[in-house]
Design an enzyme around this catalytic site. Sequence first.
Site, PDB file in Angstrom:
ATOM      1  N   ALA A   1      36.572  54.824  36.023  1.00 47.56           N
ATOM      2  CA  ALA A   1      37.538  55.075  34.953  1.00 47.56           C
ATOM      3  C   ALA A   1      36.860  55.430  33.629  1.00 47.56           C
ATOM      4  O   ALA A   1      37.411  55.182  32.557  1.00 47.56           O
ATOM      5  CB  ALA A   1      38.424  53.840  34.790  1.00 47.56           C
TER       6      ALA A   1
ATOM      7  N   ASN B   1      34.690  46.920  35.372  1.00 52.43           N
ATOM      8  CA  ASN B   1      33.799  47.700  36.240  1.00 52.43           C
ATOM      9  C   ASN B   1      33.048  48.763  35.456  1.00 52.43           C
ATOM     10  O   ASN B   1      31.908  49.093  35.760  1.00 52.43           O
ATOM     11  CB  ASN B   1      34.619  48.383  37.346  1.00 52.43           C
ATOM     12  CG  ASN B   1      35.063  47.386  38.397  1.00 52.43           C
ATOM     13  OD1 ASN B   1      34.242  46.761  39.038  1.00 52.43           O
ATOM     14  ND2 ASN B   1      36.361  47.215  38.528  1.00 52.43           N
TER      15      ASN B   1
ATOM     16  N   HIS C   1      38.421  53.655  26.838  1.00 48.82           N
ATOM     17  CA  HIS C   1      37.006  53.252  26.844  1.00 48.82           C
ATOM     18  C   HIS C   1      36.228  54.202  25.945  1.00 48.82           C
ATOM     19  O   HIS C   1      36.295  55.421  26.127  1.00 48.82           O
ATOM     20  CB  HIS C   1      36.421  53.342  28.256  1.00 48.82           C
ATOM     21  CG  HIS C   1      37.147  52.515  29.264  1.00 48.82           C
ATOM     22  ND1 HIS C   1      37.135  51.136  29.248  1.00 48.82           N
ATOM     23  CD2 HIS C   1      37.900  52.858  30.324  1.00 48.82           C
ATOM     24  CE1 HIS C   1      37.847  50.675  30.258  1.00 48.82           C
ATOM     25  NE2 HIS C   1      38.333  51.707  30.925  1.00 48.82           N
TER      26      HIS C   1
HETATM   27  N1  LIG Z   1      35.118  51.606  39.449  1.00 48.49           N
HETATM   28  C1  LIG Z   1      36.218  51.661  38.726  1.00 48.49           C
HETATM   29  O1  LIG Z   1      36.331  52.366  37.728  1.00 48.49           O
HETATM   30  C2  LIG Z   1      37.400  50.844  39.153  1.00 48.49           C
HETATM   31  C3  LIG Z   1      38.679  51.105  38.614  1.00 48.49           C
HETATM   32  C4  LIG Z   1      39.730  50.340  39.042  1.00 48.49           C
HETATM   33  C5  LIG Z   1      39.535  49.306  39.969  1.00 48.49           C
HETATM   34  N2  LIG Z   1      38.287  49.074  40.446  1.00 48.49           N
HETATM   35  C6  LIG Z   1      38.027  47.982  41.417  1.00 48.49           C
HETATM   36  O2  LIG Z   1      38.313  48.440  42.728  1.00 48.49           O
HETATM   37  C7  LIG Z   1      38.742  47.334  43.526  1.00 48.49           C
HETATM   38  C8  LIG Z   1      40.046  47.694  44.221  1.00 48.49           C
HETATM   39  O3  LIG Z   1      41.040  47.919  43.235  1.00 48.49           O
HETATM   40  P1  LIG Z   1      42.588  48.013  43.617  1.00 48.49           P
HETATM   41  O4  LIG Z   1      43.321  48.370  42.373  1.00 48.49           O
HETATM   42  O5  LIG Z   1      42.752  48.847  44.824  1.00 48.49           O
HETATM   43  O6  LIG Z   1      42.896  46.470  43.997  1.00 48.49           O
HETATM   44  P2  LIG Z   1      44.101  45.918  44.914  1.00 48.49           P
HETATM   45  O7  LIG Z   1      44.256  44.472  44.543  1.00 48.49           O
HETATM   46  O8  LIG Z   1      45.288  46.808  44.865  1.00 48.49           O
HETATM   47  O9  LIG Z   1      43.504  46.005  46.410  1.00 48.49           O
HETATM   48  C9  LIG Z   1      42.429  45.248  46.851  1.00 48.49           C
HETATM   49  C10 LIG Z   1      42.604  45.009  48.353  1.00 48.49           C
HETATM   50  O10 LIG Z   1      41.405  44.439  48.857  1.00 48.49           O
HETATM   51  C11 LIG Z   1      41.745  43.378  49.758  1.00 48.49           C
HETATM   52  N3  LIG Z   1      40.624  42.449  49.816  1.00 48.49           N
HETATM   53  C12 LIG Z   1      40.333  41.402  49.010  1.00 48.49           C
HETATM   54  N4  LIG Z   1      39.197  40.795  49.412  1.00 48.49           N
HETATM   55  C13 LIG Z   1      38.767  41.480  50.498  1.00 48.49           C
HETATM   56  C14 LIG Z   1      37.649  41.348  51.362  1.00 48.49           C
HETATM   57  N5  LIG Z   1      36.765  40.364  51.193  1.00 48.49           N
HETATM   58  N6  LIG Z   1      37.499  42.242  52.359  1.00 48.49           N
HETATM   59  C15 LIG Z   1      38.410  43.239  52.554  1.00 48.49           C
HETATM   60  N7  LIG Z   1      39.500  43.400  51.783  1.00 48.49           N
HETATM   61  C16 LIG Z   1      39.667  42.533  50.765  1.00 48.49           C
HETATM   62  C17 LIG Z   1      43.033  42.799  49.197  1.00 48.49           C
HETATM   63  O11 LIG Z   1      43.772  42.096  50.196  1.00 48.49           O
HETATM   64  C18 LIG Z   1      43.749  44.056  48.699  1.00 48.49           C
HETATM   65  O12 LIG Z   1      44.547  44.629  49.722  1.00 48.49           O
HETATM   66  C19 LIG Z   1      38.866  46.134  42.586  1.00 48.49           C
HETATM   67  O13 LIG Z   1      37.739  45.288  42.710  1.00 48.49           O
HETATM   68  C20 LIG Z   1      38.909  46.754  41.209  1.00 48.49           C
HETATM   69  O14 LIG Z   1      38.360  45.905  40.213  1.00 48.49           O
HETATM   70  C21 LIG Z   1      37.222  49.828  40.072  1.00 48.49           C
END
Ligand SMILES: NC(=O)c1ccc[n+]([C@@H]2O[C@H](COP(=O)([O-])OP(=O)(O)OC[C@H]3O[C@@H](n4cnc5c(N)ncnc54)[C@H](O)[C@@H]3O)[C@@H](O)[C@H]2O)c1
Length: 276
Positions: A129, A197, A227
């Site tokens: 992001a 992140n 950001h």
């Molecule tokens: N890099 C970036 O810029 C950025 C931006 C947004 C979100 N993210 C990160 O990406 C990740 C996913 O985001 P999201 O919005 O899809 O979250 P979300 O909560 O919608 O989905 C996460 C999914 O992962 C599952 N999960 C949890 N622990 C798990 C495990 N140990 N093994 C397998 N599955 C598991 C959950 O049940 C859920 O279905 C988060 O950690 C978030 O912080 C990163």
Amino acid sequence: MISEKTKKLKIGIAGCGAIGSSLAKAVLSDFSDKAELASLYDSEIEKAYSLSSNLGRKAAALNLEELINRSDLVIEAAKADAAFDIAKKTLSFSRDIMVMSVGGIMEHYHELEVLAQENGARIFIPSGAICGIDGLKALSLGKIKSVILTTKKPPKGFLGAPYLLKKKIRLENIDRDTVIFEGNALQAVKAFPQNINVAAILSIAGIGAQDTIVRIVASPGLSRNTHEVEIESEAGKITARTENLIHPDNPKTSYLAVLSAIAVLKQILGPVRIGT
Ligand SMILES: NC(=O)c1ccc[n+]([C@@H]2O[C@H](COP(=O)([O-])OP(=O)(O)OC[C@H]3O[C@@H](n4cnc5c(N)ncnc54)[C@H](O)[C@@H]3O)[C@@H](O)[C@H]2O)c1
């Protein structure tokens, strides 16, 4: 890694939430000529089954090992505290990994780098992001004096952060722009594990978590998560400002974070790489 040029890249997704679902759809709609959705895994197994059936595929895996075995590239889109284990296991099986929960691997990034090297696998970290990573990567080859990230979100965007509970900061009392945190990226990732992140991505691409400064501002009335990155270096100064809108299908995540991961997939699968 994909073994023969003619074969399709088998993609597995760990975490079938907002980002994982969007990426699964993108694999099917944008890359079906070069990749296949080989497997979906979620710690809440019914989510993997539900996404799999919504997409008309039989892709659900019962556990992480099954997901990895079926994939050339695993995309981690799960949770900060699961990201390191998922990445470590994937690399140990000589498969490539793309990590979205970058805050979860930041401190152990070099361990993963060594593992990738030893097993002939690769680690992909999308810019997510945030913008400015291209310039930071190039500047980090020379001397960088400072990297400062200022993240602004509406107060409700920080709900549940451990730091707020510890410091007894009440979001409902904030009625103007308020700096709620200032420290380095190491401290920021611990204080706001689900929010920051971008600080982790900047740290890995630049001068490390210890020296990357993070300011977090709660900003009532703000409609876009913003950001701002300022980089001072011997080669010049960069100021990059990103104002994020939410994903049209997934209000829980930034549109840019999803697009950024899809853009990395396009680079992996295509013949051209643009940008540093
Ligand atoms: N890099 C970036 O810029 C950025 C931006 C947004 C979100 N993210 C990160 O990406 C990740 C996913 O985001 P999201 O919005 O899809 O979250 P979300 O909560 O919608 O989905 C996460 C999914 O992962 C599952 N999960 C949890 N622990 C798990 C495990 N140990 N093994 C397998 N599955 C598991 C959950 O049940 C859920 O279905 C988060 O950690 C978030 O912080 C990163």
